[in-house]
Design a protein around this motif. Structure first.
Motif, short mmCIF file in Angstrom:
data_model
loop_
_atom_site.label_atom_id
_atom_site.label_comp_id
_atom_site.label_asym_id
_atom_site.label_seq_id
_atom_site.Cartn_x
_atom_site.Cartn_y
_atom_site.Cartn_z
N ASP A 155 -4.12 13.00 -3.19
CA ASP A 155 -5.20 11.82 -3.33
C ASP A 155 -4.31 10.98 -3.18
O ASP A 155 -3.87 10.67 -4.21
CB ASP A 155 -6.17 12.19 -4.59
CG ASP A 155 -7.29 11.43 -4.72
OD1 ASP A 155 -7.66 11.37 -4.01
OD2 ASP A 155 -7.61 11.49 -6.13
N HIS A 156 -5.03 10.19 -2.38
CA HIS A 156 -4.68 8.48 -2.54
C HIS A 156 -3.13 8.61 -2.69
O HIS A 156 -2.99 8.06 -3.12
CB HIS A 156 -5.02 7.57 -3.78
CG HIS A 156 -5.94 7.77 -3.60
ND1 HIS A 156 -7.57 8.35 -4.56
CD2 HIS A 156 -7.48 6.15 -2.92
CE1 HIS A 156 -8.69 8.11 -4.01
NE2 HIS A 156 -8.72 6.69 -2.94
N LYS B 204 -1.04 11.20 -3.57
CA LYS B 204 -0.26 11.42 -4.73
C LYS B 204 -0.60 13.40 -4.68
O LYS B 204 -1.32 13.64 -4.39
CB LYS B 204 -0.98 10.96 -6.26
CG LYS B 204 -0.63 9.66 -6.80
CD LYS B 204 -0.22 9.22 -8.19
CE LYS B 204 -0.61 7.65 -8.81
NZ LYS B 204 -1.30 7.19 -8.02
N ALA C 274 -5.32 10.11 2.59
CA ALA C 274 -5.13 10.49 1.46
C ALA C 274 -3.68 10.33 1.48
O ALA C 274 -3.03 10.64 1.25
CB ALA C 274 -5.17 11.77 1.13
N PHE D 115 1.21 -0.73 -0.04
CA PHE D 115 0.36 0.24 -0.02
C PHE D 115 0.89 1.29 0.19
O PHE D 115 1.60 1.37 1.14
CB PHE D 115 -1.01 0.11 1.24
CG PHE D 115 -1.83 1.25 1.81
CD1 PHE D 115 -2.82 1.58 0.54
CD2 PHE D 115 -1.45 1.98 2.58
CE1 PHE D 115 -3.19 3.31 0.76
CE2 PHE D 115 -2.09 3.33 2.86
CZ PHE D 115 -2.65 3.67 2.27
#
Lengths: 258, 317
Positions: B294-295, B297, B137, B113
């Motif tokens: 976001d995630h 990035k 995030a 992850f």
């Protein structure tokens, strides 16, 4: 070298605070406080002397001194390594927030127990007086014994604290191990018969027994064997090097597991 | 290992002497991940250590307003290709027996992850960055990587100056210890010296409004009291870099105002701020730069108004 000096300067205060915390909290809210570190070994020694003195029909006048010297060393080793093994998990909330060298946590646990241990050495004087055993010049052996003991405990503490981060079982396993170690250290029996039997290796290759033997030599006034010194020294160095190696290798992963 | 030390220019030397007693050592830190991971720590001398290419990072977003001034400013935080990977084990292998059996069967599975993936940005001294993003995030992970708690899987983090990490305030205290003792312990963890804590002790107590409870063990404190104490200790230091993770949204309204006031009062002294909050209004009020994560990035980086508008659009969808 300069890096090392800066490092020590920077973290000396923190290490001091951590050691202080251990000592303060140990006897907080007890009436007798630190005096307990004297009473406790005395009481257990009385019991051990009565039980094993009668059981083995041991009439040697120095038997109480023999027992308490072994017990003091063993108690320090067991308390400090137990405390060290839990140290990383116990300080998880700190470790998650601020970067400090993580070895400070197990090290401080061993050191605070060492301070208490040093205080508890006072009872040796009392028992020596009781046994009418005046100190000889061989008491110098106490210094190497105490150094080996500290080094070996720090090493073991590092290994245990590392293992405990990944496997909680370590604490319980170590409790069992400590009990076995206690029986193998000739604390409340004389080692002669064991040393003559085929099981002599149990004591010979037991670093803690070697340290206890050196320590007893200083109190009871005999010279410990060269083997005791060589083996205790070698094992201490091995323990600390191995401990630092393992700890250093794994410490960055701690944060993911606590 | 030992860092080279050239003869520093007089200005920084003098500054250093002035601050020596009052603050923890000012220092430069580079935390590298991946192969050859290391932490380099150096007490500040000359400014030769700033990694090259500091002017043009952040993908050309930063100088968009024609603020050429920024290029000449000192770099406070530089995050370079930072990635953080976590192994999520599918089953929790907490016991040695389980692990051993699985290990023998070669059956340990991990889900990789990436909490952060290839993050690049540079903050100059005095800039105040708001970090926006939904839950998960990677905002807190980023802050912790900058604070040095997490070691980067890849990339590096560079920072310069005294850091005040206001993460999870109220955690990290010893519950059996009194407030007085905790101030010293916590201060020591943060790298304060004894003299420094002595000199700030009254201020900390006064700010946290705990005069009556100095010698009460912390286990009897309410969570608000602990938070206040944590805030007061962390901000006692006049930091160069301030890391704020949701801290302005805790405590009662009165303390919230007080803490925000304290934080804003630091802005004049050229402090660099990294600020995580879910309150856009607060971010607009406090920050001058912002980024959207976001995630893991980095989606956008730039001036706060522009980015905040964009974030608003994103979240309303």
């Amino acid at each position: 070298m300069k890096f090392l000096i800066n490092h020590i300067k920077r973290y000396r205060f923190l290490l001091g605070e951590l050691v202080k915390k251990g000592i303060r909290l140990k006897y907080r809210r007890s009436y007798l406080g630190v005096i307990w570190s004297l009473i406790e070994p005395l009481l257990t020694t009385v019991v051990l002397v009565i039980v094993f003195g009668t059981l083995f029909n041991n009439k040697k006048p120095t038997f109480p001194l023999y027992i308490i010297s072994g017990r003091l060393i063993y108690t320090f080793f067991s308390q400090s390594t137990k405390a060290a093994s839990k140290s990383i998990r116990k300080n998880a909330s700190m470790i998650k927030k601020v970067y400090v060298p993580k070895y400070l946590y197990p090290l401080s646990q061993v050191l605070f127990n060492y301070v208490i241990f040093m205080i508890s050495l006072i009872v040796l004087v009392l028992v020596a007086v009781y046994c009418k055993t005046p100190p000889t010049f061989l008491i110098w052996q106490m210094i190497p014994a105490l150094v080996f003991l500290l080094v070996i405990s720090v090493g073991a503490g590092m290994v245990l604290s590392t293992m405990d981060v990944f496997f909680r079982d370590t604490e319980y396993l170590w409790n069992v191990m400590l009990m076995i170690i206690m029986y193998l250290c000739a604390i409340f029996y004389y080692p002669e018969r064991l040393l003559k039997s085929g099981f002599a290796w149990i004591l010979k290759y037991n670093p803690l027994y070697c340290i206890i033997d050196i320590f007893r030599g200083s109190v009871l006034g005999y010279m410990a064997t060269a083997w005791d010194y060589a083996y205790a020294a070698a094992f201490s160095i091995f323990a600390i090097v191995f401990g630092i190696f393992i700890f250093d290798k794994k410490q960055d992963e701690f944060i993911l597991h606590i | 290992m030992a860092a080279q030390k050239n003869a520093g220019d007089k200005d920084t030397e003098e500054k250093k002497k002035e601050k020596v007693l009052r603050r923890p050592p000012e220092e430069e830190i580079i935390i590298r991940g991946g192969k050859g991971a290391s932490i380099r720590r150096k007490e500040i001398g000359p400014e030769s250590e700033v990694p090259s290419g500091t002017g043009k990072v952040a993908g050309g977003n930063a100088p968009a307003n024609g603020e050429a001034l920024a290029v000449h400013k000192e770099v406070a935080v530089k995050v370079d290709h930072l990635s953080m990977k976590f192994n999520l084990s599918q089953e929790k292998l907490d016991s040695l027996k389980e692990w051993f059996i699985k290990f023998l069967k070669r059956d340990i599975k991990y889900d990789e992850f990436w909490a952060l993936k290839d993050i690049n940005f540079t903050l100059y001294k005095g800039e105040r960055l708001g970090i926006l993003g939904l839950n998960g995030a990677g905002k807190s992970t980023l802050l912790k990587a900058i604070a040095g708690v997490y070691k980067p899987t890849e990339g590096s983090v560079y920072r310069k100056g005294v850091l005040a990490p206001l993460l999870e305030l109220g955690a990290g205290f010893d519950m059996q210890y009194t407030a007085r003792e905790n101030i010293y312990l916590y201060g020591a963890v943060l790298g304060y010296s004894k003299e420094f804590i002595d000199s700030k002790f009254d201020e900390i107590i006064k700010f946290s409004e705990l005069q009556k409870f100095i010698d009460v063990p912390l286990k009897n404190y309410s969570s608000g009291m602990k938070t206040r104490l944590g805030f007061a200790i962390c901000t006692a230091v006049d930091p160069d870099i301030l890391i704020l993770d949701e801290v302005l949204s805790v405590g009662d309204a009165k303390f919230r105002k007080k803490s925000e006031k304290k934080i804003t009062s630091m802005f004049s002294s050229d402090v660099t701020v990294l600020f995580v909050s879910h309150s856009l209004a607060q971010v607009r009020r406090i920050c001058d730069k912002a980024m959207i994560l976001d995630h893991g990035k980095l989606l956008a980086y730039g001036d706060v108004e522009e980015i905040a508008d964009r974030y608003e659009e994103m979240t309303e969808k």
